[in-house]
Design a protein around this motif. Sequence first.
Motif, short mmCIF file in Angstrom:
data_model
loop_
_atom_site.label_atom_id
_atom_site.label_comp_id
_atom_site.label_asym_id
_atom_site.label_seq_id
_atom_site.Cartn_x
_atom_site.Cartn_y
_atom_site.Cartn_z
N GLN A 72 0.82 -1.21 0.00
CA GLN A 72 0.00 0.00 0.00
C GLN A 72 0.85 1.27 0.00
OE1 GLN A 72 -2.37 1.00 3.49
NE2 GLN A 72 -4.19 0.84 2.24
N ILE A 73 1.84 1.32 0.91
CA ILE A 73 2.63 2.55 1.04
C ILE A 73 3.38 2.84 -0.26
CG2 ILE A 73 4.48 3.65 2.33
CD1 ILE A 73 3.74 1.83 4.68
N VAL A 74 4.08 1.82 -0.78
CA VAL A 74 4.88 2.02 -1.99
C VAL A 74 3.99 2.42 -3.15
CG1 VAL A 74 6.56 1.00 -3.52
CG2 VAL A 74 6.50 0.30 -1.16
N SER A 75 2.86 1.71 -3.33
CA SER A 75 2.05 1.99 -4.51
C SER A 75 1.37 3.36 -4.39
CB SER A 75 1.01 0.89 -4.74
OG SER A 75 0.33 0.60 -3.56
N PHE A 76 0.88 3.72 -3.20
CA PHE A 76 0.23 5.03 -3.05
C PHE A 76 1.21 6.16 -3.38
CE2 PHE A 76 -3.58 4.22 0.00
CZ PHE A 76 -4.17 3.46 -0.99
N THR B 47 11.31 6.66 12.78
CA THR B 47 11.93 7.57 11.81
C THR B 47 13.44 7.37 11.77
OG1 THR B 47 10.19 9.14 12.35
CG2 THR B 47 12.03 9.98 11.09
N THR B 48 14.05 7.16 12.96
CA THR B 48 15.49 6.89 13.02
C THR B 48 15.85 5.69 12.17
OG1 THR B 48 15.49 7.70 15.29
CG2 THR B 48 17.39 6.42 14.61
N PHE B 49 15.09 4.62 12.35
CA PHE B 49 15.32 3.38 11.59
C PHE B 49 15.28 3.66 10.09
CE2 PHE B 49 13.08 -0.04 9.31
CZ PHE B 49 13.98 -1.08 9.46
N VAL B 50 14.21 4.33 9.64
CA VAL B 50 14.05 4.58 8.21
C VAL B 50 15.15 5.50 7.69
CG1 VAL B 50 12.52 5.55 6.46
CG2 VAL B 50 11.56 4.24 8.34
N VAL B 76 11.28 5.33 -3.48
CA VAL B 76 11.06 3.88 -3.41
C VAL B 76 11.88 3.27 -2.28
CG1 VAL B 76 11.27 1.71 -4.65
CG2 VAL B 76 10.49 3.74 -5.84
N VAL B 77 13.14 3.70 -2.13
CA VAL B 77 13.99 3.19 -1.05
C VAL B 77 13.33 3.50 0.30
CG1 VAL B 77 16.20 3.47 0.12
CG2 VAL B 77 16.12 3.36 -2.37
N ILE B 78 12.93 4.76 0.47
CA ILE B 78 12.33 5.16 1.75
C ILE B 78 11.04 4.37 2.01
CG2 ILE B 78 11.28 7.09 3.00
CD1 ILE B 78 13.17 8.94 1.37
N ALA B 79 10.19 4.27 0.96
CA ALA B 79 8.91 3.57 1.13
C ALA B 79 9.12 2.12 1.55
CB ALA B 79 8.09 3.65 -0.16
N ILE B 107 5.53 8.42 7.37
CA ILE B 107 6.97 8.71 7.47
C ILE B 107 7.55 8.84 6.06
CG2 ILE B 107 9.21 7.83 8.26
CD1 ILE B 107 7.79 6.40 10.48
N VAL B 108 6.91 8.15 5.12
CA VAL B 108 7.41 8.16 3.74
C VAL B 108 7.44 9.58 3.16
CG1 VAL B 108 5.23 7.78 2.50
CG2 VAL B 108 7.30 6.79 1.63
N VAL B 109 6.53 10.45 3.60
CA VAL B 109 6.56 11.83 3.10
C VAL B 109 7.17 12.80 4.12
CG1 VAL B 109 4.79 11.86 1.31
CG2 VAL B 109 4.10 11.96 3.69
N ASN B 110 7.88 12.26 5.12
CA ASN B 110 8.56 13.12 6.06
C ASN B 110 9.72 13.81 5.34
OD1 ASN B 110 10.27 14.15 8.06
ND2 ASN B 110 9.55 12.67 9.54
N CYS B 111 9.66 15.16 5.30
CA CYS B 111 10.65 15.86 4.47
C CYS B 111 12.06 15.76 5.04
CB CYS B 111 10.25 17.30 4.21
SG CYS B 111 9.09 18.00 5.35
N ILE B 112 12.22 15.43 6.33
CA ILE B 112 13.58 15.28 6.86
C ILE B 112 14.30 14.18 6.08
CG2 ILE B 112 14.96 14.63 8.87
CD1 ILE B 112 12.66 15.51 10.63
#
Lengths: 191, 202
Positions: A72-76, B47-50, B76-79, B107-112
């Motif tokens: 879900q996260i990747v595709s969205f 967030t630290t982990f990612v 893609v890497v972050i996601a 977290i995927v759109v966290n600008c940090i």
Amino acid sequence: MELIAIFISAVLVQNFVLYYFLGICPFLGVSKKIDSALSMGLAVTFVMSITAVVSWLINNLILIPYDLGYLQIVSFILVIASLVQLVEMFIRKISPPLYQALGIYLPLITTNCAIMGLALIAALNGYSFVETVIFGFGSGIGFTLAIVLMAGIREQLDLSDVPEPLKGAGIALIVAGIMALAFNGFIGMLT
Amino acid sequence: MTTKTIRAEYLKGLWDENPVLRQLLGLCPTLAVTGTVITGLAMGLATTFVLILSSLVVSSIKKLIPAQVRIATYIVVIASFVTIADQFLKAFFYPISEALGPYVPLIVVNCIILGRQEAFSSRNSIGRSLIDALGMSTGFLLALLVLSSIREILGAGTFLGYQVMGPWFKPWIIMILPAGAFITLGILLGIALKIESKTKRS
């Protein structure tokens, strides 16, 4: 009735900025003038409505039937990023005046967490197709309302004597807090 | 290329370039999950982990990524790492995952995180990127801890769920409401700027 409740809730009660804290970056960054705030709000409303439709289709026609929830996260995020690009190219081609008005704000929206948040929250709440569309549109209107109100306050704020360290983001956040408190009063509308 | 020492590279994330207090990045999760210390802590650690793993991957494949598609590659890497964090929390810490709701996937759109890939990992060595990611995430975690401690103590009279205020204390409900998040962070930003201008002058 249910649909009206979803709309009112998305605009006023569970406002994206003031309740979910999504889209804070444009909310603070583009709220210095009412004109640009309004354009940003309209661009977000536009993209949110489309995102709501597309993310619902992906979630309910691809991810859920094939048991791919973990994608879900990747595709969205990929769909949203390419969707914004597509919308930008599309508007530039068919309506140059609209592109002039929204142009610079569209690329900024890709990284706007409100768009991703919309797709995720709609999926989390398990809305039907029509409900998702209403929710997406209402959330966009709610964002526009919040950012335009904020810009109105900040235009006045320029003339007032703000303590030096609080200038800029500090006072803007405190004003947003007071606005959130006011919006909190709308909770009574739905109970 | 900078010639900063490893120590300075780490420490800059704590204050000089603190992502929340100085760069105003990642404000959405900062405001959203700091109602209690435990959710703030969980968000900081996730967030630290990612951030650390994304920086590691991006800095090791930086020569292979074509410039035109670099942002998409970072995303893609972050996601992927966000998905791992999300599934891990769901499997082992279900109540916390429930409390954080949509904010873990977000977290995927966290600008940090995206910001550090673009500004740092894509042009520095693996070791340096790792130190930078560690520093930035410590700075983020610290900001979350300060904000969530203030909000939980004043808003509920507790710290990590333990009662810390006496029976005379009446919780300030506003602090756990969204309004409290905005106002507290606004004041913290003001304090940070004040301290900064004091140290600059002296």
